[in-house]
Design an enzyme around this catalytic site. Structure first.
Site, PDB file in Angstrom:
ATOM      1  N   THR A 128     -17.605   0.115   1.439  1.00 36.69           N
ATOM      2  CA  THR A 128     -16.464   0.463   1.878  1.00 36.69           C
ATOM      3  C   THR A 128     -16.407   1.909   2.412  1.00 36.69           C
ATOM      4  O   THR A 128     -17.527   2.734   2.489  1.00 36.69           O
ATOM      5  CB  THR A 128     -15.471   0.524   0.664  1.00 36.69           C
ATOM      6  OG1 THR A 128     -15.816   1.397  -0.328  1.00 36.69           O
ATOM      7  CG2 THR A 128     -14.945  -0.789   0.209  1.00 36.69           C
ATOM      8  N   TYR A 171     -11.725   7.016 -14.899  1.00 39.29           N
ATOM      9  CA  TYR A 171     -12.304   5.705 -14.171  1.00 39.29           C
ATOM     10  C   TYR A 171     -12.595   4.639 -14.989  1.00 39.29           C
ATOM     11  O   TYR A 171     -12.226   3.754 -15.218  1.00 39.29           O
ATOM     12  CB  TYR A 171     -13.272   5.941 -12.955  1.00 39.29           C
ATOM     13  CG  TYR A 171     -13.471   4.821 -11.888  1.00 39.29           C
ATOM     14  CD1 TYR A 171     -12.235   4.431 -11.274  1.00 39.29           C
ATOM     15  CD2 TYR A 171     -14.706   4.102 -11.957  1.00 39.29           C
ATOM     16  CE1 TYR A 171     -12.491   3.273 -10.280  1.00 39.29           C
ATOM     17  CE2 TYR A 171     -14.713   2.889 -11.129  1.00 39.29           C
ATOM     18  CZ  TYR A 171     -13.704   2.573 -10.437  1.00 39.29           C
ATOM     19  OH  TYR A 171     -14.094   1.577  -9.556  1.00 39.29           O
ATOM     20  N   ILE A 225     -19.877  -1.323  -3.453  1.00 41.42           N
ATOM     21  CA  ILE A 225     -19.548  -2.277  -2.278  1.00 41.42           C
ATOM     22  C   ILE A 225     -19.527  -1.212  -1.162  1.00 41.42           C
ATOM     23  O   ILE A 225     -18.891   0.126  -1.140  1.00 41.42           O
ATOM     24  CB  ILE A 225     -18.118  -2.761  -2.311  1.00 41.42           C
ATOM     25  CG1 ILE A 225     -18.010  -3.642  -3.805  1.00 41.42           C
ATOM     26  CG2 ILE A 225     -17.775  -3.729  -1.382  1.00 41.42           C
ATOM     27  CD1 ILE A 225     -19.256  -4.647  -3.820  1.00 41.42           C
ATOM     28  N   ASN A 285      -5.336  -5.007  -6.858  1.00 41.44           N
ATOM     29  CA  ASN A 285      -6.432  -4.164  -6.414  1.00 41.44           C
ATOM     30  C   ASN A 285      -6.337  -2.723  -6.325  1.00 41.44           C
ATOM     31  O   ASN A 285      -7.507  -1.959  -6.314  1.00 41.44           O
ATOM     32  CB  ASN A 285      -6.822  -4.791  -4.879  1.00 41.44           C
ATOM     33  CG  ASN A 285      -7.707  -4.104  -4.246  1.00 41.44           C
ATOM     34  OD1 ASN A 285      -8.976  -3.896  -4.361  1.00 41.44           O
ATOM     35  ND2 ASN A 285      -7.199  -3.169  -3.232  1.00 41.44           N
ATOM     36  N   LYS A 335     -10.494   1.351 -15.994  1.00 39.05           N
ATOM     37  CA  LYS A 335     -10.901   0.380 -15.800  1.00 39.05           C
ATOM     38  C   LYS A 335     -11.196  -0.803 -16.908  1.00 39.05           C
ATOM     39  O   LYS A 335     -11.259  -1.889 -16.849  1.00 39.05           O
ATOM     40  CB  LYS A 335     -12.138   0.219 -14.900  1.00 39.05           C
ATOM     41  CG  LYS A 335     -12.060   0.618 -13.542  1.00 39.05           C
ATOM     42  CD  LYS A 335     -11.205  -0.330 -12.561  1.00 39.05           C
ATOM     43  CE  LYS A 335     -11.037  -0.030 -11.216  1.00 39.05           C
ATOM     44  NZ  LYS A 335     -10.232  -0.835 -10.185  1.00 39.05           N
ATOM     45  N   ASP A 387       0.867  -1.295   0.100  1.00 38.43           N
ATOM     46  CA  ASP A 387      -0.145   0.075   0.069  1.00 38.43           C
ATOM     47  C   ASP A 387       0.739   1.203  -0.236  1.00 38.43           C
ATOM     48  O   ASP A 387       2.049   0.952   0.104  1.00 38.43           O
ATOM     49  CB  ASP A 387      -0.945  -0.136   1.141  1.00 38.43           C
ATOM     50  CG  ASP A 387      -2.321   0.800   1.039  1.00 38.43           C
ATOM     51  OD1 ASP A 387      -3.392   0.068   0.943  1.00 38.43           O
ATOM     52  OD2 ASP A 387      -2.156   1.755   0.699  1.00 38.43           O
TER      53      ASP A 387
END
Ligand SMILES: NC(=O)c1ccc[n+]([C@@H]2O[C@H](COP(=O)([O-])OP(=O)(O)OC[C@H]3O[C@@H](n4cnc5c(N)ncnc54)[C@H](O)[C@@H]3O)[C@@H](O)[C@H]2O)c1
Length: 251
Positions: free
Chosen positions: A194, A159, A192, A93, A163, A40
């Site tokens: 998050t 984005y 999702i 990821n 992707k 990270d």
């Protein structure tokens, strides 16, 4: 730790494992027996993932890597091999979203950021991983894409384009390495829950939920399950798929 040790004796690598989906995937891989390298740019968050892995009885190591920086990505495989002696499972990821903006107003800076982190970052990581897995003659890669990599993304141009690029990298690599013992797949999450989504006002969250046929947001564990399935031998004849995990949104 659960009794299911699918990944016993295997080593996994997860980029952007310090939060959200990446942390959930790291924890599940460790629960299923893998030793996990978490990378990270947020060192505190990455180290916290390792603490959670160890607290649950698993084994992990943290390594700082900004996926958009070639020099840092170059250190990823050597670190993994020096720490755990092998590498079998790779999860790319790292990816960044942005505020909705009309295409004509997208700033070059926002475009470059999406491309550098989400697309180039995934490419650089895959390239390093594939060199190693090809030489080893085995391994499995899962890229975290998005529904934005499959369908139109009005007002989310950088984005969506980045992707779509991740999906293209997945499919091309799947074919290039299909006869070399290496499988490459992608998971495409819908909405999702998050931190980013959880921090939205209740009304906006409910709005998202209503758009999903199952009438609930996805959980990070839903993505971790799908990722671990694709990584595992249970998916041994599956390569080049983009698995939607979206509560039926795209059906
Ligand atoms: N959350 C969703 O609803 C959703 C939906 C579809 C796809 N995705 C994708 O799933 C992935 C994870 O998303 P999330 O919501 O869990 O993210 P998050 O925002 O919760 O966590 C992102 C993590 O990425 C790290 N990071 C940021 N820039 C980085 C870089 N340059 N190099 C390495 N690490 C970096 C951050 O420090 C953080 O720990 C992303 O690729 C995202 O596009 C998420």
């Amino acid at each position: 730790m659960s009794e299911n040790k699918e990944f016993e004796s295997q080593v996994a690598l997860v980029t952007a494992g310090g939060a959200g989906i990446g942390r959930a995937i790291s924890l599940q891989l460790a629960r299923e027996g893998a030793r996990v390298v978490v990378s990270d740019i947020n060192d505190e968050a990455g180290q916290e993932t390792i603490r959670l892995i160890e607290e649950a009885g698993g084994t992990g190591a943290y390594h700082h890597v900004d996926v958009s920086q070639s020099g840092e990505v170059d250190s990823l495989i050597p670190f993994t091999l020096e720490t755990f002696g092998r590498l079998d499972l790779c999860v790319n990821n790292a990816g960044v979203g942005a505020m909705p903006t009309a295409m004509e107003d997208v700033e070059r800076k926002a475009w470059d950021r999406a491309m550098n982190i989400t697309l180039t970052g995934t490419f650089l990581c895959m390239q390093a991983q594939l060199r190693h897995l090809h030489a080893q003659g085995s391994g499995s890669v899962v890229n975290i894409a998005s529904l934005a990599g499959i369908s139109a993304t009005p007002e989310l141009t950088p984005y969506g384009a980045s992707k779509h690029g991740v999906v293209s990298l997945t499919r091309s690599a799947a074919i290039e390495y299909a006869d070399k013992g290496v499988r490459v797949n992608a998971v495409a999450p819908g909405a999702i829950e998050t931190a980013a989504l959880a921090s939205l006002p209740e009304e906006s969250r409910r709005g998202y939920e209503q758009e999903i046929p199952m009438k609930r947001l996805g959980q990070v564990e839903d993505i971790a399950e799908a990722t671990c399935f694709l990584l595992s031998e249970r998916a041994s004849f599956i390569t080049g798929v983009v698995l939607r995990v979206d509560g039926g949104t795209e059906a």
